[in-house]
Scaffold this motif. Sequence first.
Motif, PDB file in Angstrom:
ATOM      1  N   THR A 211      29.321  -8.876 -21.324  1.00 52.96           N
ATOM      2  CA  THR A 211      28.418  -7.914 -20.697  1.00 52.96           C
ATOM      3  C   THR A 211      28.711  -6.504 -21.177  1.00 52.96           C
ATOM      4  O   THR A 211      27.803  -5.733 -21.505  1.00 52.96           O
ATOM      5  CB  THR A 211      28.529  -7.986 -19.168  1.00 52.96           C
ATOM      6  OG1 THR A 211      28.151  -9.299 -18.734  1.00 52.96           O
ATOM      7  CG2 THR A 211      27.627  -6.970 -18.506  1.00 52.96           C
ATOM      8  N   ALA A 212      29.997  -6.173 -21.244  1.00 57.93           N
ATOM      9  CA  ALA A 212      30.377  -4.852 -21.744  1.00 57.93           C
ATOM     10  C   ALA A 212      29.947  -4.677 -23.197  1.00 57.93           C
ATOM     11  O   ALA A 212      29.439  -3.622 -23.599  1.00 57.93           O
ATOM     12  CB  ALA A 212      31.891  -4.658 -21.611  1.00 57.93           C
ATOM     13  N   ASN A 213      30.142  -5.732 -24.016  1.00 57.41           N
ATOM     14  CA  ASN A 213      29.712  -5.658 -25.418  1.00 57.41           C
ATOM     15  C   ASN A 213      28.199  -5.471 -25.516  1.00 57.41           C
ATOM     16  O   ASN A 213      27.702  -4.734 -26.371  1.00 57.41           O
ATOM     17  CB  ASN A 213      30.132  -6.925 -26.159  1.00 57.41           C
ATOM     18  CG  ASN A 213      31.648  -7.001 -26.357  1.00 57.41           C
ATOM     19  OD1 ASN A 213      32.333  -5.972 -26.295  1.00 57.41           O
ATOM     20  ND2 ASN A 213      32.167  -8.197 -26.582  1.00 57.41           N
ATOM     21  N   ALA A 214      27.453  -6.204 -24.648  1.00 58.17           N
ATOM     22  CA  ALA A 214      25.999  -6.072 -24.665  1.00 58.17           C
ATOM     23  C   ALA A 214      25.573  -4.653 -24.307  1.00 58.17           C
ATOM     24  O   ALA A 214      24.648  -4.095 -24.900  1.00 58.17           O
ATOM     25  CB  ALA A 214      25.379  -7.075 -23.706  1.00 58.17           C
ATOM     26  N   LEU A 215      26.241  -4.044 -23.313  1.00 57.48           N
ATOM     27  CA  LEU A 215      25.918  -2.668 -22.933  1.00 57.48           C
ATOM     28  C   LEU A 215      26.226  -1.704 -24.080  1.00 57.48           C
ATOM     29  O   LEU A 215      25.478  -0.751 -24.326  1.00 57.48           O
ATOM     30  CB  LEU A 215      26.695  -2.268 -21.683  1.00 57.48           C
ATOM     31  CG  LEU A 215      26.249  -2.961 -20.380  1.00 57.48           C
ATOM     32  CD1 LEU A 215      27.201  -2.619 -19.240  1.00 57.48           C
ATOM     33  CD2 LEU A 215      24.837  -2.555 -20.013  1.00 57.48           C
ATOM     34  N   ARG A 216      27.336  -1.944 -24.797  1.00 55.97           N
ATOM     35  CA  ARG A 216      27.654  -1.084 -25.952  1.00 55.97           C
ATOM     36  C   ARG A 216      26.603  -1.245 -27.046  1.00 55.97           C
ATOM     37  O   ARG A 216      26.240  -0.282 -27.731  1.00 55.97           O
ATOM     38  CB  ARG A 216      29.046  -1.433 -26.489  1.00 55.97           C
ATOM     39  CG  ARG A 216      30.182  -1.080 -25.527  1.00 55.97           C
ATOM     40  CD  ARG A 216      31.539  -1.265 -26.178  1.00 55.97           C
ATOM     41  NE  ARG A 216      32.614  -1.056 -25.207  1.00 55.97           N
ATOM     42  CZ  ARG A 216      33.195  -2.027 -24.512  1.00 55.97           C
ATOM     43  NH1 ARG A 216      32.795  -3.295 -24.712  1.00 55.97           N
ATOM     44  NH2 ARG A 216      34.134  -1.762 -23.641  1.00 55.97           N
TER      45      ARG A 216
END
Length: 680
Positions: A635-640
């Motif tokens: 999820t964090a990677n997707a937000l980045r």
Amino acid sequence: MIRELKIRNFGRFKNTSFPMDRITLFYGRNETGKTTIFDAIFSELCKPKATKKQGRRIRKRYGDNTEVEVVFSDQPVTIDEDEFLNLYAVHSGNMGLDLKSNSAWTEKIKADLFTGGIDPAKISRELANLASTSNALKHNKELSSLKSKQEVIQGELTGLKEKERSLLQRELDIVEKKKNLSLQEKTLGALKTEAVALEQELAAAGLIREKQELSVLLLKIKSSFAGREKLVRLKGCSHKELQKFDALQKNLDVISNLLIQGEAEENHLLPAEERGDKQLRMGEQPADQGGQHKTGFLVAAILVFLAGAGGAIFISDLLMRIASVITGVLLSFIFLLLGAGKSKRFTGFQPAWDHNKLRELLKLKRQNNKELREQAQSKSGEIADWLKAHRVQSRDEYLKLIFEREELSSKQERLQIELRQELEQRGLNDLRLLALEVERRLNVLDEQGVGNSGKGESDVRLLQIEMEVKWAQLEELNRKYSDLKTMVAEEMGGINASFGTLAPEIAAKEVLLRENLEAQQQLELDREAAGLAESIFSEIARDSSRNFRELGGDITGLLKEILPDRNEVEILKFDESAVTVVDGGGGKRTLEHLSAGTKDSFLLAARLALAGKCWGQGGLLLIDEPFQALDTARTANALRLIKIFIEKYSWQVIIFSKEEGLMAQAKTIFSGIKIHQLQF
């Protein structure tokens, strides 16, 4: 970019505004209005038609009187609803891309990225065949045949013997053409049989449909007649008649109240009369105590008179008004006499004639009460007669009949409009004539054995198309047959004529030679044109393959931001089944064999890649619960990845989520994020 969303009336929001930024997050638990805000933005940007699926959904859920304003910081935009939902929006966590549907948005993407969705490689191969010089191909066979005929014609021109041999050869050719004519005759017969059979099947389907429509029409006519009869029976049922009943009931209530009051006063006078007799017999005189009672009886007399006068005002019946006034006057007189009697009883000797007056008053009161009972009985009889006359047991039952008549009358009006249209279309002016005509036609259809059910509308349309195709084929084949037949006849005539003088024969052969050469020239030009077109489509095919590779490379680069261990995406064509992704073990998998998290990661990367290519700079992306299948790290990677996309293309991204953890991650990753926390 959207600067502000103003919702004046949409779902649960009234006169509410939400400022927006480059990245905006709407956070809240279920039922706090996230989906409502999503639909408000979608409704204003796409303006879905009420006849389409999304338009019907918005109208059913939020009604017709919605009012939303999207304030842009620059030029307003309008987006096709299918393109928006499939490319620029993730609704309720659905990341899927409908790449198989030939909708307007997918055709637009194909036109933008590739060559309008065609297969240039296939066309290139077909054109290569047309440009080939191989004698195995049909057009080259035809060219070779023309050259052979050219040699034959040239040989015939050199001598009569060669001419004779040529004529014999042509006769043999004509025999083959006649065989071809025979085959074409059989094909024409078969096609005509099939076309006639389809016509008959369509005619039968039309009769079934006619019967169904006539049956419905006859049912409406019968319903109209039945409704008319019932309306006749209910004609007398009206609110005006009900008011008459209410007036009778009101009069009865007033009489009953007066009777109750009169009986109470009668019971009050009876003990007083008995006490008067006792005092006369005893001859005793009480002490002077009348002053304190005289005032009370005077007040009572005034109140009773006012009650009688007030009753006369509110009673509609004239006799009842007069009775109310007389009763009030008599009762007032009684109370005045009682007051005087009390005073005399307590101040001195009460003479016998006071007691006689009391008896007379009691007699008058009893007579008045008797008249009131008779009036009450009369009114009750009138009410019973009213109920009997209207064939009901109660007021509520009659009120139901009124409502039933009104509803039936409304239904009849709608039905009459439809039936009048039918009458106008058929040139009739009487429903009975229309019913007879419909029944007569239905009887004819029944005698013909027409069934009650048949093919659906789509099946009938397919039959119609098939029949039209058959007739078109028949017409084309018939034209070819006529041309071939004419050609055979002409050639036979030519052969016969060739046995005439030499000059006419030479002239005819020169004409044939010229036509032959022109046909050869045309075939060679067609072959050269096919070769030129083949080179063009070969270049287009190479460009399409390069576009697919570039798109796969773009998606690969975006996917690695979420899944670092995935190193390649391969796209063969614009179809989910032709897309593969390298898994953790290095193997290639199609989308249907990926895990939910990996597939959603790919679909997000694909959406961003396609959106960037199709829109370019300054677009808009709406994401509703986008990362349900992703763990915290992904999820964090997707937000980045979304942050990189925003920075590269200057897009505006609006996220809807109920996950508190996602809100915390978004605060960390996006500086200047605008967050709206929704409450119940």
